[in-house]
Design a protein around this motif. Sequence first.
Motif, PDB file in Angstrom:
ATOM      1  N   PHE A 174       0.846  -1.203   0.000  1.00  0.00           N
ATOM      2  CA  PHE A 174       0.000   0.000   0.000  1.00  0.00           C
ATOM      3  C   PHE A 174       0.874   1.242   0.000  1.00  0.00           C
ATOM      4  CE2 PHE A 174      -2.292   3.340   2.301  1.00  0.00           C
ATOM      5  CZ  PHE A 174      -3.514   3.345   1.649  1.00  0.00           C
TER       6      PHE A 174
ATOM      7  N   ARG B 206      -4.989  10.604   0.115  1.00  0.00           N
ATOM      8  CA  ARG B 206      -6.104  10.132   0.944  1.00  0.00           C
ATOM      9  C   ARG B 206      -7.453  10.451   0.313  1.00  0.00           C
ATOM     10  NH1 ARG B 206      -9.518   7.965   2.639  1.00  0.00           N
ATOM     11  NH2 ARG B 206     -10.281   7.598   4.741  1.00  0.00           N
ATOM     12  N   PHE B 207      -7.574  11.632  -0.280  1.00  0.00           N
ATOM     13  CA  PHE B 207      -8.879  12.059  -0.784  1.00  0.00           C
ATOM     14  C   PHE B 207      -9.027  11.871  -2.283  1.00  0.00           C
ATOM     15  CE2 PHE B 207      -8.647  13.830   3.330  1.00  0.00           C
ATOM     16  CZ  PHE B 207      -9.953  13.920   3.771  1.00  0.00           C
ATOM     17  N   GLY B 208      -7.973  12.141  -3.032  1.00  0.00           N
ATOM     18  CA  GLY B 208      -8.082  12.053  -4.480  1.00  0.00           C
ATOM     19  C   GLY B 208      -7.900  10.633  -4.992  1.00  0.00           C
TER      20      GLY B 208
ATOM     21  N   ILE C 101     -15.083  13.997  -5.561  1.00  0.00           N
ATOM     22  CA  ILE C 101     -14.669  12.605  -5.428  1.00  0.00           C
ATOM     23  C   ILE C 101     -15.939  11.773  -5.352  1.00  0.00           C
ATOM     24  CG2 ILE C 101     -13.377  10.995  -4.018  1.00  0.00           C
ATOM     25  CD1 ILE C 101     -12.083  13.862  -2.994  1.00  0.00           C
TER      26      ILE C 101
ATOM     27  N   ARG D 197     -23.807  10.151  -1.393  1.00  0.00           N
ATOM     28  CA  ARG D 197     -22.589  10.082  -2.195  1.00  0.00           C
ATOM     29  C   ARG D 197     -22.649  11.121  -3.305  1.00  0.00           C
ATOM     30  NH1 ARG D 197     -20.037   4.312  -3.654  1.00  0.00           N
ATOM     31  NH2 ARG D 197     -19.941   5.281  -5.687  1.00  0.00           N
TER      32      ARG D 197
ATOM     33  N   ARG E 164     -16.881   8.751  -4.938  1.00  0.00           N
ATOM     34  CA  ARG E 164     -17.182   7.716  -3.959  1.00  0.00           C
ATOM     35  C   ARG E 164     -17.274   8.243  -2.530  1.00  0.00           C
ATOM     36  NH1 ARG E 164     -14.768   3.682  -2.799  1.00  0.00           N
ATOM     37  NH2 ARG E 164     -16.416   2.149  -2.918  1.00  0.00           N
ATOM     38  N   LEU E 165     -17.008   9.528  -2.339  1.00  0.00           N
ATOM     39  CA  LEU E 165     -17.152  10.101  -0.993  1.00  0.00           C
ATOM     40  C   LEU E 165     -18.484  10.840  -0.893  1.00  0.00           C
ATOM     41  CD1 LEU E 165     -13.594  11.531  -0.220  1.00  0.00           C
ATOM     42  CD2 LEU E 165     -14.586   9.345   0.449  1.00  0.00           C
TER      43      LEU E 165
ATOM     44  N   LEU F 199     -16.518   1.639   2.029  1.00  0.00           N
ATOM     45  CA  LEU F 199     -15.079   1.758   1.767  1.00  0.00           C
ATOM     46  C   LEU F 199     -14.751   3.184   1.384  1.00  0.00           C
ATOM     47  CD1 LEU F 199     -14.379  -1.443  -0.294  1.00  0.00           C
ATOM     48  CD2 LEU F 199     -13.797  -1.011   2.063  1.00  0.00           C
ATOM     49  N   LYS F 200     -13.968   3.854   2.189  1.00  0.00           N
ATOM     50  CA  LYS F 200     -13.667   5.238   1.859  1.00  0.00           C
ATOM     51  C   LYS F 200     -12.167   5.495   1.798  1.00  0.00           C
ATOM     52  CE  LYS F 200     -17.720   7.603   3.570  1.00  0.00           C
ATOM     53  NZ  LYS F 200     -18.260   8.446   4.633  1.00  0.00           N
TER      54      LYS F 200
ATOM     55  N   VAL G 231     -12.930  18.632   1.959  1.00  0.00           N
ATOM     56  CA  VAL G 231     -11.667  18.703   1.216  1.00  0.00           C
ATOM     57  C   VAL G 231     -11.162  20.148   1.213  1.00  0.00           C
ATOM     58  CG1 VAL G 231     -10.704  18.591  -1.116  1.00  0.00           C
ATOM     59  CG2 VAL G 231     -11.987  16.664  -0.205  1.00  0.00           C
TER      60      VAL G 231
ATOM     61  N   LEU H  56     -10.506  10.567   8.170  1.00  0.00           N
ATOM     62  CA  LEU H  56     -11.771  11.249   7.858  1.00  0.00           C
ATOM     63  C   LEU H  56     -12.471  11.703   9.131  1.00  0.00           C
ATOM     64  CD1 LEU H  56     -13.247   8.971   5.040  1.00  0.00           C
ATOM     65  CD2 LEU H  56     -11.777  10.951   4.792  1.00  0.00           C
TER      66      LEU H  56
ATOM     67  N   VAL I  34      -7.294   7.331  -2.677  1.00  0.00           N
ATOM     68  CA  VAL I  34      -7.748   6.178  -1.882  1.00  0.00           C
ATOM     69  C   VAL I  34      -9.239   5.836  -2.090  1.00  0.00           C
ATOM     70  CG1 VAL I  34      -8.074   5.311   0.464  1.00  0.00           C
ATOM     71  CG2 VAL I  34      -5.900   6.326  -0.188  1.00  0.00           C
ATOM     72  N   PRO I  35     -10.148   6.807  -2.043  1.00  0.00           N
ATOM     73  CA  PRO I  35     -11.557   6.409  -2.215  1.00  0.00           C
ATOM     74  C   PRO I  35     -11.813   5.714  -3.549  1.00  0.00           C
ATOM     75  CG  PRO I  35     -11.407   8.661  -1.428  1.00  0.00           C
ATOM     76  CD  PRO I  35     -10.018   8.247  -1.811  1.00  0.00           C
TER      77      PRO I  35
ATOM     78  N   THR J 180      -7.282  13.980   9.001  1.00  0.00           N
ATOM     79  CA  THR J 180      -7.770  13.917   7.625  1.00  0.00           C
ATOM     80  C   THR J 180      -7.682  12.491   7.099  1.00  0.00           C
ATOM     81  OG1 THR J 180      -5.611  14.595   6.756  1.00  0.00           O
ATOM     82  CG2 THR J 180      -7.253  16.298   7.083  1.00  0.00           C
ATOM     83  N   TRP J 181      -6.602  11.767   7.472  1.00  0.00           N
ATOM     84  CA  TRP J 181      -6.479  10.392   6.988  1.00  0.00           C
ATOM     85  C   TRP J 181      -7.594   9.518   7.526  1.00  0.00           C
ATOM     86  CZ3 TRP J 181      -4.007   7.220   3.638  1.00  0.00           C
ATOM     87  CH2 TRP J 181      -3.058   7.838   2.825  1.00  0.00           C
TER      88      TRP J 181
ATOM     89  N   LEU K 278      -8.791  20.785   4.123  1.00  0.00           N
ATOM     90  CA  LEU K 278      -7.633  19.913   4.313  1.00  0.00           C
ATOM     91  C   LEU K 278      -6.401  20.666   4.794  1.00  0.00           C
ATOM     92  CD1 LEU K 278      -7.782  17.356   1.378  1.00  0.00           C
ATOM     93  CD2 LEU K 278      -8.313  17.037   3.780  1.00  0.00           C
TER      94      LEU K 278
ATOM     95  N   GLN L  67     -20.201  -2.584  -1.452  1.00  0.00           N
ATOM     96  CA  GLN L  67     -20.531  -1.703  -0.342  1.00  0.00           C
ATOM     97  C   GLN L  67     -20.062  -0.275  -0.526  1.00  0.00           C
ATOM     98  OE1 GLN L  67     -19.170  -2.985   3.454  1.00  0.00           O
ATOM     99  NE2 GLN L  67     -20.958  -4.267   3.720  1.00  0.00           N
ATOM    100  N   GLU L  68     -20.727   0.632   0.178  1.00  0.00           N
ATOM    101  CA  GLU L  68     -20.381   2.044   0.083  1.00  0.00           C
ATOM    102  C   GLU L  68     -19.433   2.457   1.193  1.00  0.00           C
ATOM    103  OE1 GLU L  68     -23.591   4.557  -0.825  1.00  0.00           O
ATOM    104  OE2 GLU L  68     -23.775   3.239  -2.552  1.00  0.00           O
TER     105      GLU L  68
ATOM    106  N   PRO M 235     -11.714  -0.209  -3.452  1.00  0.00           N
ATOM    107  CA  PRO M 235     -12.364  -1.471  -3.812  1.00  0.00           C
ATOM    108  C   PRO M 235     -11.421  -2.409  -4.564  1.00  0.00           C
ATOM    109  CG  PRO M 235     -13.782   0.376  -4.335  1.00  0.00           C
ATOM    110  CD  PRO M 235     -12.456   0.954  -3.950  1.00  0.00           C
TER     111      PRO M 235
END
Lengths: 287, 257
Positions: free
Chosen positions: A109, A202-204, B90, B141, B92-93, A286-287, B101, B115, A206-207, B112-113, B104, A283-284, A211
């Motif tokens: 990872f 983390r934000f751009g 994003i 979402r 999926r968020l 996973l973030k 965001v 959330l 990982v989400p 932040t990591w 941040l 599932q939703e 999956p």
Amino acid sequence: MSSDAVRLFETRRAEQIAARRRQTALFGVVFLAAFAVSVVVGEVSLERLATGLPRFFAYIERTLPTLSLATLGADLGRWFWNFEGWLRLLFDTILIAFVATTLGVIGGFLLSFAAAKNLVANPWIHHGARRFLELMRTVPELVFALFFVFAFGLGPMAGVLAIALHTLGVLGKLFAEINENVTAKSLDGVVAAGASFDQVIRFGVVPQVLPGFVSYTLLRFEINVRSASVIGFVGAGGIGQELMFVINQFIYTDISAILLMLIVTVALIDLGCEKLRHRLIGQESLK
Amino acid sequence: MLEIRDLGRTYGPVTALAGLDLTVRKGEFVGIIGRSGAGKSTLLRLINRLVEPTSGRIVFDGLDVTALRGAELRAWRRRAAMIFQQFHLIDRLDVITNVLVGRLSQVGRLRTWLLAFPPAERAMAVEALERLDMAERALQRADRLSGGQQQRVAIARALVQEPDLILADEPIASLDPLSARQVMEALARINREDGLTVLCNLHALDVARTYCSRVVGIAEGRLVFDGPVTGLDEATIRRIYGDEAAIPKDAPQDAAA
């Protein structure tokens, strides 16, 4: 005028197809040559297959116990005389796979972001990470295990480390490829807000990639259970060590008993992981 | 005050922006108009430093933006909030996290990591959503929303950055007319109520006429007009949109096409 355009298009299309055909032909020739060389060098011959195959089945037959319907309970008891001991060793094997997968996933990872070309501008870093991952997965687990048995002695520790390193190499590479498919859109959105590198990840990233990561991780766990049972052959703990022992000592019925237990266990884990994977991906959370 | 001097950017042989000079005072609502590929996006992305200039300088209230590195650069990006044509959320968020965001640069790394934003930050994000009539969607979402709703979430994200500047890159080009009006009105309200400087790229002339106190026209990477909307005559419009664009006087919005 439109017919000019059409003609130009058709010409280019034909060129493209021709070029592709040349490529396909070239690939075909190279493939056939490689195959032929491999057969010769690898001494694959139908004759040897024909003489060897009966011996293969004879060996399997010898490992099978004699069971009779009248004394089935006692026969089975004798066949699986060390059921509890083997079960404990199987459990050890699964634990080796579990710990190794966890360690490998953590390392993979972390390195996968350094190895992703779209995330790291510095070529030294991502080439460095790539080469390191390559090395980790090129060295076979058994070779790593031999080194570690030498260094840390017989037992599961060597197996865990060997499988963990190989897993790190494989997953780091797979994860990095998922990372490279992340859309630039969400990256821009986070970068433009003043986020730091790790926050962009983390934000751009990982989400979007999680999956995929989860899916590969579970798949890898299945594979690692199998690896963990083989890795015992060089003394790195688990059921493999016992299997190697009974094979070397020609304790034939034990071989089939252990193999049977191993096959059932691996099948069960495969089924479980597959179920889990399908549930997690849908599932939703996973973030 | 934003001062842009001789700002240029080339991509190989292609010149996206050729030595542009522009000064924007605090609180202005500037519409930047021009055809696709004129250099409008490049200009805004240069200001946020998503793109590096090949020449020139950007100075904001005495701060040399073009020289910033590392933490200072990130601090500047927080002050120069971007809004994108494709929203750049994003998917999926959920909505609230997308808005966060924008926080941040102000919240600790570990939080932040995980959330795990502090309640005060969450409240700020919800209030920003409330201003845009999106608070009720906070836990959905982002990809469940319509385009117009997504863009309003993106504006909320920009708001919680507590920026000095809003750089909106074609914010309504992917939206239906009603959503477009909601988004433009939200930007106008923020400009009015918060005194935020807004630079907004637009295809459509009529939108610029309605919302912008000042219009800047760019063609082929150069500034060809700078002044109040009323100063736009037929000849200038032709310069901005090119000679091929026949623009009937009664239907100026055709310029968008």
